[in-house]
Design a protein around this motif. Sequence first.
Motif, PDB file in Angstrom:
ATOM      1  N   UNK A   1       0.835  -1.202   0.000  1.00 60.50           N
ATOM      2  CA  UNK A   1       0.000   0.000   0.000  1.00 60.50           C
ATOM      3  C   UNK A   1       0.863   1.242   0.000  1.00 60.50           C
ATOM      4  N   UNK A   2       1.896   1.232   0.832  1.00 57.76           N
ATOM      5  CA  UNK A   2       2.795   2.381   0.909  1.00 57.76           C
ATOM      6  C   UNK A   2       3.541   2.577  -0.416  1.00 57.76           C
ATOM      7  N   UNK A   3       3.975   1.481  -1.028  1.00 55.29           N
ATOM      8  CA  UNK A   3       4.707   1.568  -2.296  1.00 55.29           C
ATOM      9  C   UNK A   3       3.840   2.173  -3.391  1.00 55.29           C
ATOM     10  N   UNK A   4       2.567   1.782  -3.431  1.00 53.64           N
ATOM     11  CA  UNK A   4       1.651   2.335  -4.437  1.00 53.64           C
ATOM     12  C   UNK A   4       1.417   3.818  -4.176  1.00 53.64           C
ATOM     13  N   UNK A   5       1.247   4.188  -2.925  1.00 51.49           N
ATOM     14  CA  UNK A   5       1.033   5.594  -2.585  1.00 51.49           C
ATOM     15  C   UNK A   5       2.211   6.460  -3.009  1.00 51.49           C
ATOM     16  N   UNK A   6       3.417   5.962  -2.842  1.00 48.69           N
ATOM     17  CA  UNK A   6       4.610   6.727  -3.176  1.00 48.69           C
ATOM     18  C   UNK A   6       5.001   6.615  -4.645  1.00 48.69           C
ATOM     19  N   UNK A   7       4.303   5.785  -5.402  1.00 51.70           N
ATOM     20  CA  UNK A   7       4.678   5.589  -6.801  1.00 51.70           C
ATOM     21  C   UNK A   7       6.004   4.880  -6.953  1.00 51.70           C
ATOM     22  N   UNK A   8       6.291   3.968  -6.038  1.00 53.48           N
ATOM     23  CA  UNK A   8       7.579   3.270  -6.054  1.00 53.48           C
ATOM     24  C   UNK A   8       7.689   2.338  -7.249  1.00 53.48           C
TER      25      UNK A   8
ATOM     26  N   UNK B   1       6.792 -14.595   2.123  1.00 49.46           N
ATOM     27  CA  UNK B   1       5.838 -15.371   1.337  1.00 49.46           C
ATOM     28  C   UNK B   1       4.619 -14.534   0.958  1.00 49.46           C
ATOM     29  N   UNK B   2       4.121 -13.733   1.919  1.00 51.40           N
ATOM     30  CA  UNK B   2       2.929 -12.927   1.653  1.00 51.40           C
ATOM     31  C   UNK B   2       3.157 -11.938   0.521  1.00 51.40           C
ATOM     32  N   UNK B   3       4.283 -11.252   0.555  1.00 52.74           N
ATOM     33  CA  UNK B   3       4.505 -10.214  -0.454  1.00 52.74           C
ATOM     34  C   UNK B   3       4.812 -10.820  -1.816  1.00 52.74           C
ATOM     35  N   UNK B   4       5.455 -11.981  -1.838  1.00 53.18           N
ATOM     36  CA  UNK B   4       5.739 -12.635  -3.111  1.00 53.18           C
ATOM     37  C   UNK B   4       4.468 -13.184  -3.763  1.00 53.18           C
ATOM     38  N   UNK B   5       3.436 -13.389  -2.980  1.00 54.49           N
ATOM     39  CA  UNK B   5       2.170 -13.898  -3.511  1.00 54.49           C
ATOM     40  C   UNK B   5       1.259 -12.779  -4.009  1.00 54.49           C
ATOM     41  N   UNK B   6       1.558 -11.526  -3.626  1.00 57.31           N
ATOM     42  CA  UNK B   6       0.616 -10.447  -3.918  1.00 57.31           C
ATOM     43  C   UNK B   6       1.225  -9.258  -4.652  1.00 57.31           C
ATOM     44  N   UNK B   7       2.529  -9.181  -4.773  1.00 57.18           N
ATOM     45  CA  UNK B   7       3.146  -7.979  -5.317  1.00 57.18           C
ATOM     46  C   UNK B   7       2.860  -7.770  -6.799  1.00 57.18           C
ATOM     47  N   UNK B   8       2.779  -6.511  -7.176  1.00 60.27           N
ATOM     48  CA  UNK B   8       2.716  -6.122  -8.588  1.00 60.27           C
ATOM     49  C   UNK B   8       3.969  -5.341  -8.978  1.00 60.27           C
ATOM     50  N   UNK B   9       4.922  -5.259  -8.058  1.00 63.93           N
ATOM     51  CA  UNK B   9       6.168  -4.520  -8.281  1.00 63.93           C
ATOM     52  C   UNK B   9       7.363  -5.481  -8.208  1.00 63.93           C
ATOM     53  N   UNK B  10       8.452  -5.169  -8.891  1.00 61.16           N
ATOM     54  CA  UNK B  10       9.675  -5.956  -8.693  1.00 61.16           C
ATOM     55  C   UNK B  10      10.142  -5.815  -7.245  1.00 61.16           C
ATOM     56  N   UNK B  11      10.721  -6.877  -6.728  1.00 53.11           N
ATOM     57  CA  UNK B  11      11.230  -6.867  -5.354  1.00 53.11           C
ATOM     58  C   UNK B  11      12.657  -7.394  -5.351  1.00 53.11           C
ATOM     59  N   UNK B  12      13.560  -6.626  -4.749  1.00 49.02           N
ATOM     60  CA  UNK B  12      14.908  -7.150  -4.523  1.00 49.02           C
ATOM     61  C   UNK B  12      14.962  -7.728  -3.125  1.00 49.02           C
TER      62      UNK B  12
END
Length: 279
Positions: A235-242, A265-276
């Motif tokens: 949610x925070x990433x979307x708000x900031x345009x990350x 596990x949770x974020x890898x199942x739901x993310x729409x952004x690249x994650x390092x």
Amino acid sequence: MAYRSITTVMHDPDDSGAALDWAIAACRIWGAHLNVVCAGVDQSDPGYYYAGVQAIAIQENLSLAQDAAQRIEDRVKSRLAVENILWDCETVTVMLNGLEPFIADHSRFFDLAVLPLPYGETRRRTDVTVFETCLFGGDIPVIVVPDKVVFDANPETILVGWDDGAEALSACRAALPLFATAQATDICIINPPADRADRSDPGGRLAQMIARHGAAASITVATKRGDSVASELLRRAVERGASMIVMGAYGHSRLREAMLGGATRDILQTTTLPIMMAH
């Protein structure tokens, strides 16, 4: 520090190719060499078949794996032939129980791995094996790329999921070249415990480390409003345009996360952004 040697692994001929496209674009901008492993994975379990059909089944599965590896190689070489980057392609056929030692030995000689998300409707257990083996066996950072996400050469914001842990710090060290390309780095701390060593200045030392590398960093201390830390970070990433999230992987054991869940596990199942991620 710069990324000069990047690897990615393809094992499904029908994969969307988002991670490959992202890696190609990154290598073009960074001047890095791209290595692509075209893996045909034999899913045989020799102990499962009846003795009378074991040899036939093993041979059939091996042939399927070899055919998949060749199809992936043809696709990758066709894609890379039109690119003006340094690259090489390595085609292998391995049994599932041999994939982990191969990837562990192979990936440790690279700066970074770029992979598709390990979880999702179209993903297989092979994706999880490759992802976790690069992190733990190869001991290299991994960028996971969702489908339909393109490389952003000039990101406005990169979000850091910070919990003051060793895993998060490893991910931030690995991401220093990325922070330098972003206009801003947002260090996001969710529900920091009151007894933490940096409770008077949460994230302050990390912001100082990032600033000494010429990158701008801000700190946000947030309260978890959703069901999980992962949902709050997204949610925070979307708000900031990350354009990307940087965070540690598996602060708890993988077994615990598999059984009870966890931020990784949770974020890898739901993310729409690249994650390092790093460990």
